[in-house]
Write an enzyme that holds these catalytic residues in place. Structure first.
Site, PDB file in Angstrom:
ATOM      1  N   ASP A   6      -1.537   7.065   6.192  1.00  0.00           N
ATOM      2  CA  ASP A   6      -2.594   6.144   5.796  1.00  0.00           C
ATOM      3  C   ASP A   6      -2.873   5.283   7.028  1.00  0.00           C
ATOM      4  O   ASP A   6      -2.028   4.496   7.430  1.00  0.00           O
ATOM      5  CB  ASP A   6      -2.104   5.298   4.611  1.00  0.00           C
ATOM      6  CG  ASP A   6      -3.099   4.198   4.212  1.00  0.00           C
ATOM      7  OD1 ASP A   6      -4.133   4.031   4.892  1.00  0.00           O
ATOM      8  OD2 ASP A   6      -2.817   3.493   3.208  1.00  0.00           O
ATOM      9  N   LYS A  46     -11.780  -1.259   6.889  1.00  0.00           N
ATOM     10  CA  LYS A  46     -10.869  -2.088   7.683  1.00  0.00           C
ATOM     11  C   LYS A  46     -11.216  -2.043   9.174  1.00  0.00           C
ATOM     12  O   LYS A  46     -10.820  -2.918   9.910  1.00  0.00           O
ATOM     13  CB  LYS A  46      -9.420  -1.644   7.475  1.00  0.00           C
ATOM     14  CG  LYS A  46      -8.954  -1.658   6.027  1.00  0.00           C
ATOM     15  CD  LYS A  46      -8.649  -3.046   5.519  1.00  0.00           C
ATOM     16  CE  LYS A  46      -8.476  -3.106   4.004  1.00  0.00           C
ATOM     17  NZ  LYS A  46      -7.454  -2.239   3.457  1.00  0.00           N
ATOM     18  N   TRP A  64       0.838  -1.208   0.000  1.00  0.00           N
ATOM     19  CA  TRP A  64       0.000   0.000   0.000  1.00  0.00           C
ATOM     20  C   TRP A  64       0.866   1.248   0.000  1.00  0.00           C
ATOM     21  O   TRP A  64       0.596   2.208  -0.729  1.00  0.00           O
ATOM     22  CB  TRP A  64      -0.968   0.005   1.181  1.00  0.00           C
ATOM     23  CG  TRP A  64      -1.961  -1.110   1.127  1.00  0.00           C
ATOM     24  CD1 TRP A  64      -2.130  -2.096   2.050  1.00  0.00           C
ATOM     25  CD2 TRP A  64      -2.916  -1.383   0.088  1.00  0.00           C
ATOM     26  NE1 TRP A  64      -3.134  -2.954   1.655  1.00  0.00           N
ATOM     27  CE2 TRP A  64      -3.624  -2.545   0.463  1.00  0.00           C
ATOM     28  CE3 TRP A  64      -3.237  -0.755  -1.122  1.00  0.00           C
ATOM     29  CZ2 TRP A  64      -4.635  -3.091  -0.330  1.00  0.00           C
ATOM     30  CZ3 TRP A  64      -4.237  -1.302  -1.912  1.00  0.00           C
ATOM     31  CH2 TRP A  64      -4.919  -2.454  -1.514  1.00  0.00           C
TER      32      TRP A  64
HETATM   33  C1  LIG Z   1      -6.838  -1.799   2.131  1.00  0.00           C
HETATM   34  C2  LIG Z   1      -5.845  -0.740   2.243  1.00  0.00           C
HETATM   35  C3  LIG Z   1      -5.750   0.284   1.277  1.00  0.00           C
HETATM   36  C4  LIG Z   1      -6.618   0.326   0.031  1.00  0.00           C
HETATM   37  O1  LIG Z   1      -7.920   0.590   0.351  1.00  0.00           O
HETATM   38  P1  LIG Z   1      -9.045   0.727  -0.786  1.00  0.00           P
HETATM   39  O2  LIG Z   1     -10.139   1.436  -0.041  1.00  0.00           O
HETATM   40  O3  LIG Z   1      -9.404  -0.643  -1.190  1.00  0.00           O
HETATM   41  O4  LIG Z   1      -8.502   1.527  -1.901  1.00  0.00           O
HETATM   42  C5  LIG Z   1      -4.825   1.281   1.480  1.00  0.00           C
HETATM   43  N1  LIG Z   1      -4.015   1.283   2.547  1.00  0.00           N
HETATM   44  C6  LIG Z   1      -4.068   0.310   3.490  1.00  0.00           C
HETATM   45  C7  LIG Z   1      -3.139   0.364   4.665  1.00  0.00           C
HETATM   46  C8  LIG Z   1      -4.978  -0.724   3.365  1.00  0.00           C
HETATM   47  O5  LIG Z   1      -5.036  -1.684   4.292  1.00  0.00           O
END
Ligand SMILES: *Cc1c(COP(=O)(O)O)cnc(C)c1O
Length: 357
Positions: free
Chosen positions: A167, A191, A100
């Site tokens: 993030d 998540k 990511w």
């Molecule tokens: C799942 C995830 C993403 C991507 O998320 P999407 O909403 O599917 O684009 C980005 N960063 C992290 C840390 C993730 O776990």
């Protein structure tokens, strides 16, 4: 309904009360006689939900007045582009702690100059790089606090001499965060705080407007701050369920209380991984994630992998297969996962050991 224990990495398990209230709202949103799927986002009833959700974010994370929170579509993956569009002027640094983080860096490179300040790629991202020097001439440092695929986590809010952007897709609301240390915190809701379809971005308001490029209206955070996340049609249902999830977090004592439970869940599961002769953890001990617990069969026991997956499935464990780039197993023990769920997995691991050790 079948009794299962859900360890999915995302979309995640959600609290039952949020699902029950969503079912109710699908039929009748707040007594309007209209389903939440059909409610106009320009009604008083919807405004109230939106305001409540924003207020809960601020309350649960103690977000200071300097910051605003917005809810948008497009996934965390589109935020990778938002970050560069809104913050990258001359140069930006990214801490490369996984796939990511790498994707976030790629988007920035498409916009301007960006580089990996440190990387844990050499050992398949099983640790968090440390001791790197942060130059003061960069626009921002981007970090990924929890690396969902590899089970590593930056558990403390770092001091950073330049604007810090994080993030936090997979550990937001799992622990207290000092929001004041960040210019931007963003992530996908799916998540830990809601269903798929909505992202959150917590933005230091005075950090915007410092780049010289034209930012397309939809990609400009200022648009969404000004319009309170209603510049265009928001992901109404996803926000509704996120709001219900936040209400549940508040009802059990807030982020501080849930953090204690999360630490305990992770502690007992890692303890079992370390004790059990059939399994080993994949992340360096000091960087182990409280949210995604990754482990594999112990050396010499690899041939038991499929058999353990089948054994665990038989006992109601859902979603413990590891990501293909790490292999083995991953138990995602997000907020809504209970101590009982984790205990069931541990019991399953012990039982399997008794059969095969
Ligand atoms: C799942 C995830 C993403 C991507 O998320 P999407 O909403 O599917 O684009 C980005 N960063 C992290 C840390 C993730 O776990």
């Amino acid at each position: 309904m079948k009794k299962v224990h859900v360890f999915n990495a995302g979309p995640c398990l959600l609290p039952q009360v949020a699902i029950d209230n969503a079912i109710e709202a699908l039929k009748d949103f707040k007594g309007t006689g209209v389903s939440v799927l059909s409610i106009s986002h320009r009604t008083k009833e919807w405004d109230e939900t939106m305001d409540e959700c924003r207020a809960l974010w601020k309350e649960l994370l103690h977000i200071p007045e300097t910051h605003e929170v917005v809810f948008l579509g497009g996934g965390a993956s589109l935020q990778f582009l938002y970050v560069a569009m809104n913050y990258l002027e001359k140069k930006a640094a990214y801490l490369e702690t996984g796939v990511w983080a790498g994707k976030a860096l790629k988007e920035a490179k498409g916009i301007g100059e960006a580089y990996a300040i440190a990387s844990s790629k050499d050992r398949n991202f099983c640790y968090i790089p440390k001791g790197f020097e942060i130059p003061t001439d960069i626009d921002y440092l981007h970090i990924t606090t929890n690396n969902t695929i590899y089970g590593t986590e930056i558990k403390e809010d770092m001091d950073c001499p330049v604007p810090l952007i994080a993030d936090m897709s997979s550990d937001i609301m799992s622990r207290p965060v000092d929001v004041s240390k960040y210019d931007l915190i963003y992530g996908g809701a799916q998540k830990n705080v809601g269903p798929a379809g909505v992202i959150f971005a917590i933005i230091r308001k005075d950090s915007l407007g410092r780049v010289s490029r034209y930012i397309p209206t939809m990609l400009d955070y200022r648009t969404h701050i000004d319009k309170l996340s209603m510049f265009n049609t928001p992901p109404v249902f996803s926000i509704f369920v996120m709001n219900e999830t936040l209400k549940w977090i508040k009802s059990i004592g807030g982020v501080e209380a849930i953090h204690k439970i999360n630490v305990e869940k992770a502690r007992i599961l890692y303890e079992e991984i370390d004790r059990n002769s059939l399994f080993v953890g994949t992340a360096d001990v000091e960087d182990r994630s409280c949210m995604n617990v990754c482990f594999v069969m112990a050396p010499g026991k690899e041939e038991l992998q499929d058999s353990f997956l089948a054994f665990a499935k038989e006992r109601g464990m859902v979603g413990i297969k590891g990501h293909r780039s790490v292999g083995g197993f991953r138990a995602s023990i997000y907020n809504a996962c209970t101590v009982e769920d984790v205990e069931a997995l541990i019991a399953c691991m012990k039982e399997f050991e008794n059969l095969h050790a």
